[in-house]
Design an enzyme around this catalytic site. Structure first.
Site, PDB file in Angstrom:
ATOM      1  N   ASN A   1       0.881  -1.172   0.000  1.00 17.66           N
ATOM      2  CA  ASN A   1       0.000   0.000   0.000  1.00 17.66           C
ATOM      3  C   ASN A   1       0.920   1.224   0.000  1.00 17.66           C
ATOM      4  O   ASN A   1       1.457   1.601   1.037  1.00 17.66           O
ATOM      5  CB  ASN A   1      -0.877  -0.041   1.254  1.00 17.66           C
ATOM      6  CG  ASN A   1      -1.874   1.090   1.310  1.00 17.66           C
ATOM      7  OD1 ASN A   1      -1.846   1.999   0.466  1.00 17.66           O
ATOM      8  ND2 ASN A   1      -2.761   1.050   2.286  1.00 17.66           N
TER       9      ASN A   1
ATOM     10  N   ARG B   1      -2.486  -2.094  -3.544  1.00 16.87           N
ATOM     11  CA  ARG B   1      -3.729  -1.362  -3.312  1.00 16.87           C
ATOM     12  C   ARG B   1      -3.765  -0.131  -4.221  1.00 16.87           C
ATOM     13  O   ARG B   1      -2.826   0.662  -4.242  1.00 16.87           O
ATOM     14  CB  ARG B   1      -3.800  -0.918  -1.863  1.00 16.87           C
ATOM     15  CG  ARG B   1      -5.056  -0.140  -1.605  1.00 16.87           C
ATOM     16  CD  ARG B   1      -5.046   0.598  -0.295  1.00 16.87           C
ATOM     17  NE  ARG B   1      -6.276   1.349  -0.189  1.00 16.87           N
ATOM     18  CZ  ARG B   1      -6.393   2.463   0.498  1.00 16.87           C
ATOM     19  NH1 ARG B   1      -5.371   2.952   1.146  1.00 16.87           N
ATOM     20  NH2 ARG B   1      -7.542   3.089   0.540  1.00 16.87           N
TER      21      ARG B   1
ATOM     22  N   ARG C   1     -13.612  15.879   6.303  1.00 15.17           N
ATOM     23  CA  ARG C   1     -14.346  16.063   5.035  1.00 15.17           C
ATOM     24  C   ARG C   1     -15.806  16.377   5.300  1.00 15.17           C
ATOM     25  O   ARG C   1     -16.425  15.782   6.189  1.00 15.17           O
ATOM     26  CB  ARG C   1     -14.262  14.788   4.183  1.00 15.17           C
ATOM     27  CG  ARG C   1     -12.903  14.571   3.581  1.00 15.17           C
ATOM     28  CD  ARG C   1     -12.828  13.253   2.835  1.00 15.17           C
ATOM     29  NE  ARG C   1     -11.742  12.435   3.356  1.00 15.17           N
ATOM     30  CZ  ARG C   1     -11.595  11.137   3.142  1.00 15.17           C
ATOM     31  NH1 ARG C   1     -12.465  10.486   2.404  1.00 15.17           N
ATOM     32  NH2 ARG C   1     -10.585  10.490   3.668  1.00 15.17           N
TER      33      ARG C   1
ATOM     34  N   HIS D   1     -13.308   2.303  -0.175  1.00 19.65           N
ATOM     35  CA  HIS D   1     -13.215   1.291   0.892  1.00 19.65           C
ATOM     36  C   HIS D   1     -13.785  -0.060   0.460  1.00 19.65           C
ATOM     37  O   HIS D   1     -14.245  -0.843   1.296  1.00 19.65           O
ATOM     38  CB  HIS D   1     -13.976   1.728   2.166  1.00 19.65           C
ATOM     39  CG  HIS D   1     -13.512   2.997   2.778  1.00 19.65           C
ATOM     40  ND1 HIS D   1     -14.383   3.991   3.152  1.00 19.65           N
ATOM     41  CD2 HIS D   1     -12.272   3.442   3.082  1.00 19.65           C
ATOM     42  CE1 HIS D   1     -13.697   5.002   3.660  1.00 19.65           C
ATOM     43  NE2 HIS D   1     -12.416   4.697   3.621  1.00 19.65           N
TER      44      HIS D   1
ATOM     45  N   GLU E   1      -8.184  -5.156   5.280  1.00 17.46           N
ATOM     46  CA  GLU E   1      -8.090  -4.861   3.850  1.00 17.46           C
ATOM     47  C   GLU E   1      -6.909  -5.592   3.199  1.00 17.46           C
ATOM     48  O   GLU E   1      -7.006  -6.019   2.052  1.00 17.46           O
ATOM     49  CB  GLU E   1      -7.994  -3.345   3.647  1.00 17.46           C
ATOM     50  CG  GLU E   1      -9.311  -2.673   4.040  1.00 17.46           C
ATOM     51  CD  GLU E   1      -9.237  -1.163   4.191  1.00 17.46           C
ATOM     52  OE1 GLU E   1      -9.547  -0.481   3.227  1.00 17.46           O
ATOM     53  OE2 GLU E   1      -8.860  -0.691   5.279  1.00 17.46           O
TER      54      GLU E   1
END
Ligand code: ADP
Length: 398
Positions: A7, A90, A241, A180, A386
């Site tokens: 990642n 990823r 956000r 996600h 993940e």
């Protein structure tokens, strides 16, 4: 087979080496400050940790260092890098160019670079840099791209389209892609397994609540809707956000604050969300502490977050025509009883009934059923993983 999961960020690179026979993590670590001086690799393996304070001017040097940690005489877990069967990378955004996990070829590299960078300007160029560094260092090892967006590729057109001119959607690919995906996929599969049901029979709403938060409707193992949009700015308000906001309000705010397009988007990504509402922090631990001390804006931020998440749960139950299971995952979902309680409160009419004592139990890293005995809908807390999904997808592809 052993799979290396990578990642890569612009100045960081996280990795895990996973043994697919046991699905256990053999080694993992993080390279930080790549290309900016003072770089460090913190590597774990063999139950030990080693810190490499070594200059990493670029991702290629970082990958070489990772490989030397993996083959190290002390913390190493393999003898030679040939033992790594494949690398799974990823990648945040795929646009409409890749709908599933994809083996890297020169053509794939070209599309990734030429077409997808503008969809995720912070993330995709970094993943590309990590990927090309890996190819340089391990030219004979197969590489797979695992996209955060793939799991959402099953959404029907009516769910992913915005109400804009259809020709503009076609010309520019402006639509909802979600994010996600690997997490939503993992926890929805784990939920079905935990419930002892065939995934094709289960309607689940998965709430990935972390620094970035997204909620998905997963019907029979397939994503049918999700809260994030063209970019990860959409959906519920998040750490910093804004989440969904009327497009006209964005133009209005930019004009009032004298901001350019780029500046207002940075503002919406970095200065808003629960941090903006509370004026205190983006971290839910700070918000909870603030609310406990009577800070009304911390309380408001927590209320807004739970309320907006709850509305997604309700609307996705409507979208799927039923609801069997709600899953909470990621930093907030796994660790914050007050948020889970706020989301479930008032959903009794849907058959959602939380067990307050089970909800308050400490997170021990296992799957936990926090629903009341007589709850029609199961409420589960499932730690996300993940990296394991990326490794599984890579192994399946091979
Ligand atoms: P990401 O991977 O998107 O950076 P995480 O899934 O790690 O985010 O979630 C990070 C957030 O989870 C933190 O900002 C914090 O608000 C929350 N969090 C993590 N641990 C706890 C905890 N023990 N109690 C409350 N909130 C927590």
């Amino acid at each position: 087979m052993k799979i290396l999961v990578v990642n890569a960020g612009s100045s960081s690179l996280k990795y895990q080496l996973i043994d697919m026979e046991t699905e256990g993590v053999l080694a993992k670590g993080t390279c930080e400050r790549i290309g900016i001086g003072g770089s460090v690799l913190k590597a774990k393996g063999n139950g030990k940790e080693k810190v490499y304070n070594q200059d990493m001017p670029n991702h290629k040097v970082a990958i070489e260092l990772v490989l030397s940690a993996l083959t190290d005489s002390d913390i190493g877990v393999i003898e030679h890098m040939d033992e790594i069967g494949a690398v799974g990378h990823r990648v945040v955004a795929s646009g409409e160019y890749f709908k599933k996990t994809t083996l890297v070829t020169p053509e794939v590299l070209e599309i990734l670079k030429e077409k997808t960078f503008e969809l995720a300007p912070l993330h995709n160029p970094a993943a590309y840099t990590g990927l090309t560094a890996c190819i340089d260092v391990m030219p004979n090892t197969p590489m797979a791209l695992v996209f955060d967006t793939s799991f959402h590729a099953t959404m029907p057109e009516k769910a992913y389209l915005y109400g804009i001119d259809y020709e503009d959607y076609k010309a520019y690919g402006v639509r909802k892609y979600g994010a996600h995906g690997t997490s939503h996929k993992f926890v929805s599969q784990e939920a079905a397994k935990y419930l002892g049901k065939d995934i094709s029979e289960v309607k689940t709403v998965t709430c990935h609540l972390g620094n970035g938060s997204s909620i998905s409707a997963v019907d029979g193992g397939k994503c049918v809707d999700t809260s994030m949009g063209f970019t990860p700015l959409a959906g519920v308000l998040m750490g910093t956000r804004s989440g969904d906001i009327d497009a006209s309000a964005v133009e209005f705010l930019a004009r009032k604050k004298g901001m350019s397009h780029a500046e207002i988007i940075t503002y919406l990504n970095k200065k808003c969300g629960v941090a903006g509402i509370s004026g205190v922090s983006s971290d839910f631990r700070d918000l909870i502490a603030g609310a406990d001390q009577g800070n009304e804006r911390c309380k408001l931020a927590l209320d807004m977050f739970a309320y907006q998440t709850k509305k997604y749960v309700g609307s996705y139950a409507a979208a799927m025509g039923g609801l069997d299971c709600i899953v909470f995952t990621a930093g907030i979902g796994e660790n914050t009883p007050i948020v889970r309680a706020g989301v479930c409160e008032g959903l009794e009419f849907l058959g959602v009934k939380l067990d307050a004592a089970k909800n308050a139990d400490k997170n021990d890293g296992s799957i936990r059923d926090i629903s009341a005995e007589d709850s029609k809908v199961k409420i589960l807390v499932i730690p996300t993983n993940e990296e394991l999904v990326i490794a599984r997808e890579t192994a399946e592809l091979l």
